[in-house]
Write an enzyme that holds these catalytic residues in place. Structure first.
Site, mmCIF file in Angstrom:
data_model
loop_
_atom_site.group_PDB
_atom_site.id
_atom_site.type_symbol
_atom_site.label_atom_id
_atom_site.label_comp_id
_atom_site.label_asym_id
_atom_site.label_seq_id
_atom_site.Cartn_x
_atom_site.Cartn_y
_atom_site.Cartn_z
ATOM 1 N N GLY A 104 0.790 -1.238 0.000
ATOM 2 C CA GLY A 104 0.000 0.000 0.000
ATOM 3 C C GLY A 104 0.815 1.276 0.000
ATOM 4 N N LYS A 116 5.969 1.979 -3.891
ATOM 5 C CA LYS A 116 7.350 1.743 -3.454
ATOM 6 C C LYS A 116 7.902 0.454 -4.071
ATOM 7 C CE LYS A 116 10.268 1.636 0.621
ATOM 8 N NZ LYS A 116 10.349 1.610 2.080
ATOM 9 N N LYS A 378 14.049 1.081 3.866
ATOM 10 C CA LYS A 378 13.245 2.253 4.233
ATOM 11 C C LYS A 378 13.903 3.550 3.776
ATOM 12 C CE LYS A 378 10.294 -0.243 6.640
ATOM 13 N NZ LYS A 378 8.992 -0.548 6.033
#
Length: 490
Positions: A104, A116, A378
């Site tokens: 998501g 992403k 990340k």
């Protein structure tokens, strides 16, 4: 009822009635019967979440820190104690498995547009490419058909559906469904921000990955999996490149009869804010830092007291998901996220975490897995490690290079000049060699040539307005490079 509680109850009832009315107005504006039914399910789920939020707020529900205990040995089992399955047992279990990736998120924090999962992370391949390659190999090697399921959000759905067309014809079935799309809440009025069911994108949000179970059911995907004979679901974040199908853990899920397994791993100082498993009031729980009373936050971050953290790699019984949904047993801890809308208005988002569902499943426990099962990307500092010679690629799976003498991963901190993927890539002519690196800090305007070797502790700091160029073939071992320097080739 005491006189003091009446006004509070009255305000809560009024807020609930007002919210219900506003949500009904949104539902009534949807004309297509099928779309209306789906949207109503989403709004009913959201209303239940809102009801719990108001109830907890009124009670002033607060974690009783004295009840928080370290889980017993039977609740967290070391990976090395698991028994490997026979080839036949493995194949049988794999035939009943589906893999679900949480897809998501957008790549905005790394300066990318779109999902992403579409960011290139290694050898020209994206997160999604690597996942597809892993599962294709698993299917081919075991002659099974493990499907890949992507839980998208309204932010990533259209683009993901376009991207996955390129996998057509490959030995892999890909399914997608959307997590819920729910309204942001005005902080003052406690009313939904959007006034129509479409609204602006910024007026809606996906309510955290804890929404997975309801969305899996609402979309029809849950029943589809059961109809296809699937019994087990492996859930993980799409950006965790260590989250591959592990047949030893799958075998343990089958043999133990547990309905829910959470992979945890040993905490380092980099993971002190990660959620951890605890025993609370007699059951196993996921404890997130947001739930910890402020005076106990330092205690929560202690590596000595809470030695493990949640990797968000979860193994769950699909039949058990069906049961908890049908019996409406899910009441995961609510995370309140305060935001500011485009208009400058203060809004709140109510979210839940998928791992918090652990308390609703029978026989649930943690598996303490090796660190290589947790390789999230990340930031570009993580990307630096993934693209380096620290790892080798094997059928889409990243494997720590056997030439690395110790199993730990270097600590890497790259400054703002490297924050966006595009800028990061432009600063390295080729990935440096880091097999013997312990720690790297780079800040300021720094570039690297080809075949640079970094080992030990390396700190490179370019002052404001200056630049440092590390030449091709340079070897930096336990070096501090700072100031207004241009290192030139000799």
């Amino acid at each position: 009822m005491s006189m003091d509680s009446r006004p509070v109850d009255h305000i809560r009832s009024f807020s609930l009635l007002s919210m219900r009315n506003e949500l009904n107005k949104l539902v009534e504006q949807v004309k297509d019967p099928e779309a209306k039914k789906y949207f109503k399910n989403e709004m009913d789920g959201f209303y239940a979440l809102f009801t719990r939020y108001l109830s907890e707020k009124a009670k002033g529900t607060r974690l009783n820190w004295r009840e928080v205990k370290t889980p017993g040995n039977d609740k967290i089992i070391p990976y090395k104690e698991l028994k490997p399955a026979s080839h036949e047992a493995s194949k049988t279990a794999l035939s009943k498995l589906a893999v679900l990736k949480l897809n998501g998120g957008l790549g905005t924090t790394m300066g990318c547009v779109g999902p992403k999962s579409a960011i290139e992370v290694r050898d020209g391949m994206t997160f999604l490419d690597l996942t597809v390659r892993q599962i294709e190999y698993l299917n081919r090697d075991n002659n099974v058909s493990v499907p890949l399921i992507l839980m998208n959000s309204f932010n990533t759905d259209d683009e993901t559906k376009r991207i996955i067309q390129k996998y057509t014809g490959q030995q892999l079935k890909i399914m997608t469904f959307n997590q819920s799309r729910v309204p942001r809440i005005e902080k003052e009025s406690l009313l939904p921000l959007p006034k129509d069911p479409v609204g602006k994108i910024s007026e809606w949000y996906p309510p955290g990955h804890g929404d997975l179970f309801e969305s899996l059911a609402n979309s029809g995907t849950l029943d589809k999996l059961l109809a296809e004979g699937k019994e087990y679901l492996f859930i993980s974040n799409v950006d965790n490149l260590g989250a591959t199908v592990d047949q030893t853990i799958l075998n343990h899920l089958v043999e133990s009869g547990a309905e829910f397994l959470m992979e945890v791993t040993d905490k380092t100082k980099a993971d002190i804010k990660g959620g951890t498993l605890v025993e609370y009031e007699g059951s196993i729980r996921l404890l997130e830092i947001a739930q910890v009373p402020s005076e106990h936050v330092e205690d929560f971050k202690s590596v000595k007291k809470f030695k493990i953290f949640n990797t968000n790699n979860l193994w769950v019984s699909i039949r058990a998901i069906k049961r908890v949904i049908e019996h409406q047993e899910l009441s995961m801890e609510i995370i309140v996220n305060n935001k500011t809308a485009e208009t400058g208005e203060k809004v709140i988002q109510l979210e839940t975490a998928v791992g918090a569902a652990i308390k609703h499943f029978k026989g649930a426990h943690g598996i303490n897995v090796p660190r290589q099962r947790f390789l999230p990307v990340k930031s570009t500092s993580d990307l630096f490690l993934i693209t380096s010679d620290l790892y080798k690629l094997n059928h889409g799976e990243l494997v720590l290079n056997p030439k690395r003498l110790f199993g730990t991963v270097p600590i890497v901190k790259l400054g703002d000049h490297f924050k966006k993927v595009q800028h990061f890539l432009s600063r390295f002519q080729s990935p440096p060699h880091i097999l013997e690196l312990d720690h790297l800090t780079v800040t300021g305007d720094v570039t690297f040539g080809t075949d640079v070797v970094l080992s030990g502790t390396v700190i490179i700091v370019a002052n404001h307005g200056s630049r440092i160029d590390i030449p091709s073939g340079a070897i930096l071992h336990d070096k501090v490079v700072s100031g207004n320097l241009r290192i030139l080739d000799h």
